[in-house]
Write a protein that holds these residues in place. Structure first.
Motif, PDB file in Angstrom:
ATOM      1  N   ILE A 111       0.858  -1.186   0.000  1.00  0.00           N
ATOM      2  CA  ILE A 111       0.000   0.000   0.000  1.00  0.00           C
ATOM      3  C   ILE A 111       0.894   1.235   0.000  1.00  0.00           C
ATOM      4  O   ILE A 111       1.805   1.347   0.835  1.00  0.00           O
ATOM      5  CB  ILE A 111      -0.937   0.016   1.212  1.00  0.00           C
ATOM      6  CG1 ILE A 111      -2.026  -1.053   1.056  1.00  0.00           C
ATOM      7  CG2 ILE A 111      -1.596   1.389   1.385  1.00  0.00           C
ATOM      8  CD1 ILE A 111      -3.013  -1.130   2.213  1.00  0.00           C
ATOM      9  N   LEU A 112       0.653   2.133  -0.942  1.00  0.00           N
ATOM     10  CA  LEU A 112       1.327   3.426  -0.977  1.00  0.00           C
ATOM     11  C   LEU A 112       0.465   4.396  -0.178  1.00  0.00           C
ATOM     12  O   LEU A 112      -0.673   4.663  -0.549  1.00  0.00           O
ATOM     13  CB  LEU A 112       1.482   3.911  -2.421  1.00  0.00           C
ATOM     14  CG  LEU A 112       2.174   2.943  -3.401  1.00  0.00           C
ATOM     15  CD1 LEU A 112       2.156   3.527  -4.806  1.00  0.00           C
ATOM     16  CD2 LEU A 112       3.592   2.638  -2.958  1.00  0.00           C
ATOM     17  N   GLY A 147       1.034  11.995  -5.597  1.00  0.00           N
ATOM     18  CA  GLY A 147       1.274  11.144  -6.761  1.00  0.00           C
ATOM     19  C   GLY A 147       1.214   9.662  -6.496  1.00  0.00           C
ATOM     20  O   GLY A 147       1.845   8.872  -7.201  1.00  0.00           O
ATOM     21  N   LYS A 148       0.441   9.255  -5.508  1.00  0.00           N
ATOM     22  CA  LYS A 148       0.371   7.825  -5.166  1.00  0.00           C
ATOM     23  C   LYS A 148      -0.168   6.991  -6.326  1.00  0.00           C
ATOM     24  O   LYS A 148       0.377   5.934  -6.645  1.00  0.00           O
ATOM     25  CB  LYS A 148      -0.506   7.641  -3.918  1.00  0.00           C
ATOM     26  CG  LYS A 148       0.037   8.331  -2.678  1.00  0.00           C
ATOM     27  CD  LYS A 148      -0.840   8.078  -1.463  1.00  0.00           C
ATOM     28  CE  LYS A 148      -2.211   8.751  -1.595  1.00  0.00           C
ATOM     29  NZ  LYS A 148      -2.131  10.218  -1.657  1.00  0.00           N
ATOM     30  N   GLY A 154      -2.114  -1.051  -3.540  1.00  0.00           N
ATOM     31  CA  GLY A 154      -3.168  -0.166  -3.065  1.00  0.00           C
ATOM     32  C   GLY A 154      -2.630   1.227  -2.804  1.00  0.00           C
ATOM     33  O   GLY A 154      -1.442   1.416  -2.544  1.00  0.00           O
ATOM     34  N   THR A 155      -3.496   2.222  -2.888  1.00  0.00           N
ATOM     35  CA  THR A 155      -3.131   3.590  -2.505  1.00  0.00           C
ATOM     36  C   THR A 155      -4.047   4.013  -1.364  1.00  0.00           C
ATOM     37  O   THR A 155      -5.243   3.700  -1.358  1.00  0.00           O
ATOM     38  CB  THR A 155      -3.256   4.573  -3.677  1.00  0.00           C
ATOM     39  OG1 THR A 155      -4.640   4.758  -4.016  1.00  0.00           O
ATOM     40  CG2 THR A 155      -2.491   4.079  -4.888  1.00  0.00           C
ATOM     41  N   MET A 156      -3.484   4.752  -0.389  1.00  0.00           N
ATOM     42  CA  MET A 156      -4.251   5.153   0.783  1.00  0.00           C
ATOM     43  C   MET A 156      -3.978   6.610   1.110  1.00  0.00           C
ATOM     44  O   MET A 156      -2.830   7.020   1.277  1.00  0.00           O
ATOM     45  CB  MET A 156      -3.884   4.276   1.983  1.00  0.00           C
ATOM     46  CG  MET A 156      -4.746   4.523   3.210  1.00  0.00           C
ATOM     47  SD  MET A 156      -4.374   3.388   4.573  1.00  0.00           S
ATOM     48  CE  MET A 156      -2.936   4.173   5.272  1.00  0.00           C
ATOM     49  N   ASN A 157      -5.055   7.383   1.159  1.00  0.00           N
ATOM     50  CA  ASN A 157      -4.971   8.796   1.523  1.00  0.00           C
ATOM     51  C   ASN A 157      -5.006   8.910   3.046  1.00  0.00           C
ATOM     52  O   ASN A 157      -5.993   8.542   3.689  1.00  0.00           O
ATOM     53  CB  ASN A 157      -6.136   9.557   0.891  1.00  0.00           C
ATOM     54  CG  ASN A 157      -6.078  11.044   1.154  1.00  0.00           C
ATOM     55  OD1 ASN A 157      -5.222  11.522   1.894  1.00  0.00           O
ATOM     56  ND2 ASN A 157      -6.983  11.780   0.549  1.00  0.00           N
ATOM     57  N   ILE A 171       4.641   7.835   1.035  1.00  0.00           N
ATOM     58  CA  ILE A 171       4.894   8.735  -0.095  1.00  0.00           C
ATOM     59  C   ILE A 171       4.736  10.169   0.393  1.00  0.00           C
ATOM     60  O   ILE A 171       3.651  10.568   0.832  1.00  0.00           O
ATOM     61  CB  ILE A 171       3.927   8.463  -1.269  1.00  0.00           C
ATOM     62  CG1 ILE A 171       3.949   6.980  -1.652  1.00  0.00           C
ATOM     63  CG2 ILE A 171       4.280   9.336  -2.459  1.00  0.00           C
ATOM     64  CD1 ILE A 171       5.270   6.488  -2.188  1.00  0.00           C
ATOM     65  N   ALA A 172       5.812  10.944   0.330  1.00  0.00           N
ATOM     66  CA  ALA A 172       5.794  12.346   0.760  1.00  0.00           C
ATOM     67  C   ALA A 172       5.891  13.248  -0.459  1.00  0.00           C
ATOM     68  O   ALA A 172       6.242  12.793  -1.552  1.00  0.00           O
ATOM     69  CB  ALA A 172       6.958  12.602   1.716  1.00  0.00           C
TER      70      ALA A 172
END
Length: 523
Positions: free
Chosen positions: A273-274, A281-282, A400-403, A425-426
């Motif tokens: 998971i990003l 930009g995930k 996966g991407t997670m906000n 991810i920063a």
């Protein structure tokens, strides 16, 4: 979705029927000639053209009526061999369309100088410092090796070997003492059924991949000074065909060493998971990672987005109403993940499912039995609805991407966290700077970055930092005021809802001065 695009626009069943008649001379008449032209010759030429390999190969066509096949002969492109009269004098790659399917051959005849050169160069390569990068096959292929295949007295199986490691093939060529009267042939077959079922892009990718993997053999057979030519063709593979870590790291702005750690985690764990604040930009990075795993390989990627209403029935399987002959029935229908896995089973290489906003759904409910299978990838379990056994195919990867900025969904079930590797991810300001480096704009990107850094310092929480994707658009100077007043300021107003005074210095009328824009300009 299931791969419903069966078949391709190049070849049909009639193509195989008519190419089979080429070897029956008494049947070769005007009607046959027309059908061969329409169903075989033109499709074959169109297919070869679609491979787009002119940069590295000299291409010539050979139509062998006696052996019922259409052939394309590929030579290594270099000046010394630009005018080839007899392809049997050299090492070459052959694409053969015949009644059984498509065969790609690497051939060196026993009387050619290239045979001795190939064997000597294999020895040099095995002892050289560049062998690891040059002979690395990134895919497992059932390539076959056969010597003395023109000898009709010997049974073919006596000379047939399967290779999964190119290094073993090189050793066989150098250590097994191939005799002077033996031809050398390495080949890969794509059966008729596969050819007919593959859609255009997959058939092209499949053949191109095999050709690129055969290219080292062609270099070894054709060149005396092979070391000098290695790097350009490795670059061709990495930049024109595959999507290697070096190019991927450049595109996403992540150090290559760090990127390789990510790739290793995906392969080791099976799913990552990003996670990070909005605008970092995930999703872009997830797509680029998927491209790295699939471009030039026999795989694919798909993307879905979770939301609060997403359910087990949507993702795994569930009952769906259906009307048939005026009657309403309720059928058990596979969800997106089962469809994806079913499709992935027919592919040889990695297939990537991107789940965008993965934590917006109730993951424990959506995943169901998948919670078990994510941890035990080598096992299967019976599904609740159908009671059918199911396991995740070995070639399936999940990204996966997670906000992290949404408080209501920031927490993820600890059992699920244990099954994923998490990558933070920063905001990467260098990417924003590089994005606009060739664009003429009337304000300082460096100063914009400084403003963003000041905002994030004031926010003082990595889960809520301001990302860079707001500003990654062309003609940014024409849209900057709208972006700031309609996207940035509302975000800050919501975050500092009880401390509005903190954001006053980041209102547009003050920010535009910091950026070097005149006070009387609208943009």
């Amino acid at each position: 979705m299931l791969d419903t695009n069966k078949g391709n626009n190049f070849f049909s069943s009639k193509s195989f029927d008519w190419v089979g008649l080429l070897g029956v001379q008494e049947n070769y008449c005007t009607t046959t000639q027309y059908n061969v032209e329409h169903h075989v010759k033109k499709p074959f030429k169109n297919f070869i053209s679609s491979l787009k390999l002119d940069e590295i190969f000299d291409i010539s066509y050979l139509y062998d009526y006696n052996i019922a096949s259409y052939n394309c002969i590929l030579f290594f492109s270099h000046p010394e061999k630009s005018d080839l009269e007899n392809y049997n004098d050299y090492g070459y790659i052959q694409i053969r369309f015949n009644p059984a399917g498509i065969t790609i051959n690497f051939v060196v005849n026993n009387q050619s100088d290239d045979k001795e050169r190939l064997i000597n160069n294999c020895k040099k390569l095995l002892d050289s410092e560049v062998k690891e990068s040059f002979i690395k096959f990134e895919q497992l292929e059932d390539f076959f090796f056969k010597v003395n295949f023109s000898n009709a007295i010997c049974k073919p199986k006596q000379f047939l070997k399967i290779y999964y490691d190119f290094r073993d093939l090189l050793k066989d060529l150098t250590e097994k003492n191939v005799s002077d009267n033996e031809d050398i042939r390495v080949f890969k077959e794509i059966k008729k059924k596969e050819v007919l079922n593959f859609h255009d892009d997959r058939l092209i990718d499949k053949v191109r991949r095999i050709l690129i993997l055969f290219l080292p053999l062609l270099i070894l057979a054709n060149l005396d000074d092979l070391i000098s030519i290695i790097e350009p063709y490795l670059n061709y593979q990495n930049y024109n065909f595959f999507y290697g870590p070096k190019k991927c790291s450049k595109d996403i702005g992540i150090d290559e060493t760090e990127l390789l750690r990510w790739i290793n985690s995906i392969n080791r764990k099976g799913q990552i998971i990003l996670q990070g604040p909005p605008g970092t930009g995930k999703t872009f990075i997830a797509k680029k990672l998927a491209e790295h795993f699939t471009r030039g390989r026999d795989g694919f990627s798909e993307i879905i987005q979770f939301h609060p209403s997403y359910s087990y029935e949507d993702f795994i399987q569930g009952i769906r109403p259906r009307t048939e002959n005026g009657q309403l029935t309720y059928d058990l229908v596979p969800g997106r993940f089962l469809e994806f896995c079913k499709k992935a089973e027919s592919y040889d290489d990695v297939c990537v499912l991107i789940i965008d906003e993965i934590n917006r759904a109730n993951l424990s409910n959506v995943f169901g039995e998948l919670m078990y299978l994510l941890e035990y990838r080598d096992q299967e379990i019976n599904l609740a609805g159908s009671h059918q056994p199911f396991k995740i195919p070995e070639n399936v990867r999940i990204i996966g991407t997670m906000n992290t900025a949404d408080r209501s969904i920031a927490l993820v079930d600890h059992a699920l966290r244990r099954r994923f590797a998490f990558i933070k991810i920063a905001p990467n300001y260098n990417i924003l700077k590089r994005y606009h480096e060739d664009e003429e704009i009337n304000f300082s990107i460096d100063q914009l970055i400084q403003v963003l850094q000041d905002i994030n310092k004031m926010i003082n929480d990595p889960n809520y930092e301001m990302g860079i994707s707001f500003f990654m658009i062309r003609n940014i100077e024409d849209n900057l005021q709208d972006i700031w007043e309609m996207e940035i300021e509302p975000y800050l107003e919501e975050y500092f809802y009880n401390a509005q005074d903190k954001i006053e210095e980041f209102r547009w009328d003050k920010v535009k001065i910091k950026l070097g824009l005149n006070a009387d300009e609208n943009n």
